[in-house]
Design a protein around this motif. Structure first.
Motif, PDB file in Angstrom:
ATOM      1  N   ALA A  66       0.811  -1.214   0.000  1.00 16.51           N
ATOM      2  CA  ALA A  66       0.000   0.000   0.000  1.00 16.51           C
ATOM      3  C   ALA A  66       0.848   1.268   0.000  1.00 16.51           C
ATOM      4  N   LEU A  67       2.100   1.146   0.405  1.00 15.18           N
ATOM      5  CA  LEU A  67       2.998   2.302   0.462  1.00 15.18           C
ATOM      6  C   LEU A  67       3.896   2.416  -0.756  1.00 15.18           C
ATOM      7  N   ASN A  68       3.976   1.382  -1.561  1.00 14.36           N
ATOM      8  CA  ASN A  68       4.931   1.378  -2.657  1.00 14.36           C
ATOM      9  C   ASN A  68       4.568   2.428  -3.712  1.00 14.36           C
ATOM     10  N   LYS A  69       5.579   3.123  -4.203  1.00 11.24           N
ATOM     11  CA  LYS A  69       5.337   4.178  -5.187  1.00 11.24           C
ATOM     12  C   LYS A  69       4.805   3.636  -6.510  1.00 11.24           C
ATOM     13  N   ALA A  70       4.926   2.323  -6.742  1.00 11.61           N
ATOM     14  CA  ALA A  70       4.430   1.713  -7.977  1.00 11.61           C
ATOM     15  C   ALA A  70       3.087   1.004  -7.760  1.00 11.61           C
ATOM     16  N   VAL A  71       2.412   1.277  -6.649  1.00  6.48           N
ATOM     17  CA  VAL A  71       1.156   0.577  -6.373  1.00  6.48           C
ATOM     18  C   VAL A  71       0.084   0.919  -7.411  1.00  6.48           C
ATOM     19  N   ASP A  72       0.265   2.033  -8.123  1.00  2.81           N
ATOM     20  CA  ASP A  72      -0.701   2.390  -9.164  1.00  2.81           C
ATOM     21  C   ASP A  72      -0.790   1.314 -10.238  1.00  2.81           C
ATOM     22  N   TRP A  73       0.306   0.538 -10.430  1.00  2.00           N
ATOM     23  CA  TRP A  73       0.262  -0.562 -11.404  1.00  2.00           C
ATOM     24  C   TRP A  73      -0.746  -1.623 -10.974  1.00  2.00           C
ATOM     25  N   LEU A  74      -0.867  -1.831  -9.681  1.00  2.00           N
ATOM     26  CA  LEU A  74      -1.817  -2.831  -9.198  1.00  2.00           C
ATOM     27  C   LEU A  74      -3.253  -2.319  -9.303  1.00  2.00           C
ATOM     28  N   TYR A  75      -3.412  -1.013  -9.435  1.00  2.00           N
ATOM     29  CA  TYR A  75      -4.736  -0.431  -9.622  1.00  2.00           C
ATOM     30  C   TYR A  75      -5.138  -0.387 -11.103  1.00  2.00           C
ATOM     31  N   PHE A  76      -4.166  -0.503 -11.983  1.00  2.00           N
ATOM     32  CA  PHE A  76      -4.446  -0.328 -13.409  1.00  2.00           C
ATOM     33  C   PHE A  76      -5.483  -1.336 -13.914  1.00  2.00           C
ATOM     34  N   LEU A  78      13.569   0.489   0.647  1.00  2.00           N
ATOM     35  CA  LEU A  78      12.552   0.977   1.581  1.00  2.00           C
ATOM     36  C   LEU A  78      12.579   2.503   1.639  1.00  2.00           C
ATOM     37  N   GLN A  79      13.780   3.066   1.756  1.00  2.00           N
ATOM     38  CA  GLN A  79      13.904   4.521   1.879  1.00  2.00           C
ATOM     39  C   GLN A  79      13.458   5.242   0.605  1.00  2.00           C
ATOM     40  N   ASN A  87      -2.815   8.565  -1.798  1.00  2.00           N
ATOM     41  CA  ASN A  87      -4.248   8.255  -1.865  1.00  2.00           C
ATOM     42  C   ASN A  87      -4.476   6.768  -2.074  1.00  2.00           C
ATOM     43  N   TYR A  88      -3.549   6.117  -2.794  1.00  2.00           N
ATOM     44  CA  TYR A  88      -3.659   4.673  -2.993  1.00  2.00           C
ATOM     45  C   TYR A  88      -3.532   3.937  -1.659  1.00  2.00           C
ATOM     46  N   THR A  89      -2.653   4.436  -0.799  1.00  2.00           N
ATOM     47  CA  THR A  89      -2.485   3.821   0.519  1.00  2.00           C
ATOM     48  C   THR A  89      -3.806   3.822   1.272  1.00  2.00           C
TER      49      THR A  89
END
Length: 257
Positions: free
Chosen positions: A33-43, A161-162, A169-171
């Motif tokens: 939920a925190l990953n900057k690429a989580v938008d791919w999982l929403y696509f 991680l850093q 908003n995805y989080t």
């Protein structure tokens, strides 16, 4: 027959127990939920519409890698790569290589973290074995810049991680979806379980306290397993639609032993 993971491997012990797998994905669901690429999982819409189904789909692929022949495991990895390539083609650009590595790193980290929570501390050799299995998965997926050993991986994991985590908003939306699909009580258990296995930075970003309500429960749960009563706890915590799939992980391990 040649196996991708040796039959006596610690990795089979980790992935052969349903409760360990649940904690692996409890931790990964927080970090996802925190990953900057989580938008791919929403696509594709699959993750927010059915986060539990997505979890068990991933579990199924992991089982194919851990418990089958080398040829079948490689086939599962290749299919996984093809699925992602299809998503990339639909969206018009590639998933960043660092995002693939992040997912692989989660599987490594939470395999160790979950097992050590519920069982015992792993030796340096066992941690290396866990790392090597997923390293070979990454190599098969043609990922770049993978450290060759566990000890070399540790600082790379910290750098990821850093660099790759943030609240967004995805989080917020993903945690709302977890709550929607789990229900309030099970969602609370998820949060308390996540606190026990996620790294400190993830706790900070999600504003988790250091104390988990499950901390005093874990020793009791270990005793319940010895008394063969853990099924009762799982029946209270798991959505009915997925109980058979979770219990199936234990059955898989018994068949392979």
């Amino acid at each position: 027959m040649s196996f991708f993971v040796n039959e006596d491997s610690i990795v089979r012990q980790i992935w052969g127990k349903s409760d360990t797998v649940l904690f692996i994905f409890a931790g990964a669901s927080a970090e996802f939920a925190l990953n900057k690429a989580v938008d791919w999982l929403y696509f594709t819409g699959k993750l927010p519409s059915d986060p539990l189904g997505r979890l068990f789909s991933t579990v199924d692929y992991a089982r194919k890698i851990v418990f089958t022949s080398e040829a079948d495991a490689n086939k599962a990895i290749d299919i996984m790569r093809q699925i992602h390539a299809g998503v990339e083609n639909k969206r018009g650009y590639s998933i960043p290589d660092w995002a693939y590595r992040d997912v692989l790193f989660m599987l490594i980290y939470y395999s160790i973290s979950a097992y050590e929570l519920l069982e015992r501390n792993l030796s340096a050799e066992e941690k290396e074995e866990v790392y090597n299995v997923f390293y070979r998965v990454g190599v098969r997926m043609e990922l770049k810049e993978l450290p060759p050993t566990y000890n070399e991986w540790l600082p790379v994991r910290e750098t990821h991680l850093q660099n790759d985590l943030q609240t967004s908003n995805y989080t917020q939306d993903l945690f709302l979806q977890y709550k929607k699909h789990l229900g309030a009580m099970r969602f609370k258990v998820l949060i308390e379980g996540q606190k026990l296995v996620v790294p400190e930075l993830v706790k900070q970003l999600l504003q988790f306290s250091d104390f988990s309500l499950l901390t005093p429960v874990v020793p009791l749960y270990k005793i319940s397993r010895l008394m063969k009563m853990d099924w009762l706890l799982k029946s209270l915590l798991l959505p009915a639609d997925y109980k058979e799939q979770i219990n199936g992980l234990n059955i898989q391990q018994k068949q392979k032993q």
